[in-house]
Design an enzyme around this catalytic site. Structure first.
Site, PDB file in Angstrom:
ATOM      1  N   GLY A  88      14.965  55.706 -44.389  1.00 19.83           N
ATOM      2  CA  GLY A  88      15.843  56.537 -45.211  1.00 19.83           C
ATOM      3  C   GLY A  88      15.703  57.997 -44.862  1.00 19.83           C
ATOM      4  O   GLY A  88      14.833  58.379 -44.082  1.00 19.83           O
ATOM      5  N   GLU A  89      16.617  58.772 -45.438  1.00 18.12           N
ATOM      6  CA  GLU A  89      16.585  60.212 -45.236  1.00 18.12           C
ATOM      7  C   GLU A  89      16.027  60.812 -46.512  1.00 18.12           C
ATOM      8  O   GLU A  89      16.566  60.592 -47.593  1.00 18.12           O
ATOM      9  CB  GLU A  89      18.005  60.721 -44.969  1.00 18.12           C
ATOM     10  CG  GLU A  89      18.150  62.219 -44.910  1.00 18.12           C
ATOM     11  CD  GLU A  89      17.980  62.791 -43.513  1.00 18.12           C
ATOM     12  OE1 GLU A  89      17.616  63.968 -43.397  1.00 18.12           O
ATOM     13  OE2 GLU A  89      18.209  62.036 -42.544  1.00 18.12           O
ATOM     14  N   GLY A  90      14.932  61.523 -46.397  1.00 18.70           N
ATOM     15  CA  GLY A  90      14.329  62.100 -47.591  1.00 18.70           C
ATOM     16  C   GLY A  90      14.604  63.583 -47.707  1.00 18.70           C
ATOM     17  O   GLY A  90      15.393  64.143 -46.953  1.00 18.70           O
ATOM     18  N   TYR A 103      12.707  66.060 -46.987  1.00 19.03           N
ATOM     19  CA  TYR A 103      12.205  66.909 -45.913  1.00 19.03           C
ATOM     20  C   TYR A 103      12.577  66.421 -44.524  1.00 19.03           C
ATOM     21  O   TYR A 103      12.306  67.083 -43.538  1.00 19.03           O
ATOM     22  CB  TYR A 103      10.676  67.035 -46.020  1.00 19.03           C
ATOM     23  CG  TYR A 103      10.231  67.560 -47.354  1.00 19.03           C
ATOM     24  CD1 TYR A 103      10.354  68.910 -47.664  1.00 19.03           C
ATOM     25  CD2 TYR A 103       9.716  66.701 -48.320  1.00 19.03           C
ATOM     26  CE1 TYR A 103       9.964  69.397 -48.892  1.00 19.03           C
ATOM     27  CE2 TYR A 103       9.314  67.185 -49.560  1.00 19.03           C
ATOM     28  CZ  TYR A 103       9.435  68.526 -49.842  1.00 19.03           C
ATOM     29  OH  TYR A 103       9.055  69.010 -51.056  1.00 19.03           O
ATOM     30  N   VAL A 154      13.736  62.617 -41.943  1.00 19.81           N
ATOM     31  CA  VAL A 154      13.894  61.172 -41.802  1.00 19.81           C
ATOM     32  C   VAL A 154      12.554  60.463 -41.990  1.00 19.81           C
ATOM     33  O   VAL A 154      11.511  60.976 -41.604  1.00 19.81           O
ATOM     34  CB  VAL A 154      14.468  60.843 -40.406  1.00 19.81           C
ATOM     35  CG1 VAL A 154      14.672  59.344 -40.225  1.00 19.81           C
ATOM     36  CG2 VAL A 154      15.788  61.569 -40.196  1.00 19.81           C
ATOM     37  N   VAL A 155      12.605  59.267 -42.592  1.00 18.24           N
ATOM     38  CA  VAL A 155      11.407  58.445 -42.751  1.00 18.24           C
ATOM     39  C   VAL A 155      11.584  57.166 -41.929  1.00 18.24           C
ATOM     40  O   VAL A 155      12.597  56.479 -42.038  1.00 18.24           O
ATOM     41  CB  VAL A 155      11.160  58.088 -44.238  1.00 18.24           C
ATOM     42  CG1 VAL A 155       9.876  57.291 -44.396  1.00 18.24           C
ATOM     43  CG2 VAL A 155      11.116  59.352 -45.096  1.00 18.24           C
ATOM     44  N   LYS A 196       6.950  60.091 -42.049  1.00 24.83           N
ATOM     45  CA  LYS A 196       7.884  61.099 -42.512  1.00 24.83           C
ATOM     46  C   LYS A 196       7.924  62.211 -41.484  1.00 24.83           C
ATOM     47  O   LYS A 196       6.910  62.844 -41.206  1.00 24.83           O
ATOM     48  CB  LYS A 196       7.398  61.616 -43.863  1.00 24.83           C
ATOM     49  CG  LYS A 196       8.461  62.211 -44.714  1.00 24.83           C
ATOM     50  CD  LYS A 196       7.964  62.440 -46.138  1.00 24.83           C
ATOM     51  CE  LYS A 196       8.261  61.256 -47.037  1.00 24.83           C
ATOM     52  NZ  LYS A 196       8.157  61.595 -48.463  1.00 24.83           N
ATOM     53  N   ASP A 237       7.454  67.086 -58.382  1.00 23.98           N
ATOM     54  CA  ASP A 237       8.712  66.412 -58.070  1.00 23.98           C
ATOM     55  C   ASP A 237       8.639  64.932 -58.445  1.00 23.98           C
ATOM     56  O   ASP A 237       9.039  64.067 -57.690  1.00 23.98           O
ATOM     57  CB  ASP A 237       9.029  66.590 -56.573  1.00 23.98           C
ATOM     58  CG  ASP A 237      10.469  66.199 -56.244  1.00 23.98           C
ATOM     59  OD1 ASP A 237      11.331  66.293 -57.140  1.00 23.98           O
ATOM     60  OD2 ASP A 237      10.722  65.790 -55.103  1.00 23.98           O
TER      61      ASP A 237
END
Ligand code: ADP
Length: 303
Positions: free
Chosen positions: A14-16, A18, A20-21, A36, A129
């Site tokens: 997925g895209e987080g 900060y 791409v993971v 990450k 967060d």
């Protein structure tokens, strides 16, 4: 493709916030990991020493309810953070309509959340967060906090990435009033929102803007009075609001036990100085009264 001679890159997870993971295999241990990749973009000289020192501190944070940072290294202008791989997260559990969460299941999930937070607060690290998709769930049902301390190292994600709207729903009133000296209370408020979300099976305070978020908070708990929260009027973004009375918490959470409601109200205290601490929350009678929290391997998870 190998990263730094040790990790075999697999699919994108997925895209987080900060970057791409990736899923990857640690060839040294055979363990599946999540990497990450953090764009270091503008900082031409690469990552600064303060950030590196902070990351080193994060590597020392080891607890059953914290995602382990296994490794950290720069590679092709990106910083790579290697974490243990987790199957799912609490958001997927809450959203899955096929899952029934018993009071004991809810108690177990929130207890693991608070245990992870307690460990970090003891080490003077704030999360900042907290949200259900940052609470990852491993194969044995263990819940672990992810992204600990990253907000402090890489900057508040919300300011740089406006698409990050969900975090707003978990934001404490002092943050919405622009406080610069926030403390561990911001994580307690967020944990309370997650507790409420487990009970309701939908996000509790779904503000559409920061102002609307405060409006949602006031509608749920009544406008804070200066006797409830004396320091409020000194906060940078404080403005006077029209009085809104508080409905009973019971009317908002008809299914919750008295003990659950009592703990919830203490976590949702306006004044961060009066708000219950994570350690006190763990000592609350909600956790010692029946039913006992579900054993993690027996917790319901998405198929
Ligand atoms: P965000 O910043 O939005 O919280 P993340 O950067 O934490 O997102 O993660 C992006 C994606 O990668 C998410 O879909 C998440 O499920 C997945 N992911 C993050 N960490 C892990 C992990 N340790 N194990 C498995 N998947 C992960």
């Amino acid at each position: 493709k190998k990263v730094a001679d040790r990790y075999l890159k697999r699919e994108v997870l997925g895209e987080g916030t900060y970057g791409v993971v990736y899923k990857a295999i640690d060839t040294k241990t055979g363990q599946t990991v999540a990497i990450k990749k953090i764009r270091l973009g503008k900082q031409k000289e690469g990552i600064n020493f303060t950030a590196l020192r902070e990351i080193k501190l994060l590597k020392e944070l080891k607890d059953p309810n914290i995602i382990e940072l296994i490794d950290a290294f720069p590679h092709k202008g990106n910083l790579h953070l290697v974490f243990e791989f987790m199957e799912t997260d609490l958001e997927a559990v809450i959203r899955d309509r096929n899952i029934f969460l018993s009071p004991a299941d809810i108690k177990s999930y929130i207890q693991m959340t608070l245990k992870g937070l307690a460990f970090c607060h003891k080490k003077w690290v704030l999360h900042r967060d907290m949200k259900p998709n940052n609470l990852l769930i491993g194969p044995n049902g263990q819940l672990k906090l992810a992204d600990f301390g990253l907000a402090r190292i890489f900057g508040s994600p919300d300011r740089k990435f406006t698409h990050q709207v969900f975090a707003r729903w978990y934001r404490a009133p002092e943050l919405l009033f622009g406080t610069k000296q926030y403390g561990s209370g911001v994580d307690v408020w967020a944990a309370a929102c997650i507790f409420a979300e487990l009970l309701l099976r939908r996000p509790f305070l779904q503000g559409t803007s920061d102002i609307d978020q405060l409006g949602k908070i006031f509608a749920a708990f009544g406008t804070p009075t200066s006797s409830q929260w004396p320091d409020m009027v000194y906060l940078p973004d404080y403005v006077e609001y029209q009085y809104v009375p508080a409905p009973s918490l019971r009317s908002l959470f008809p299914m919750a036990s008295d003990d659950a409601l009592d703990l919830l109200s203490k976590m949702f205290t306006y004044d961060p100085k009066v708000r219950i601490s994570v350690q006190q929350a763990l000592e609350h009678r909600y956790f010692s009264s029946a039913p006992p929290p579900t054993d993690p391997p027996k917790l319901p998870r998405p198929n």
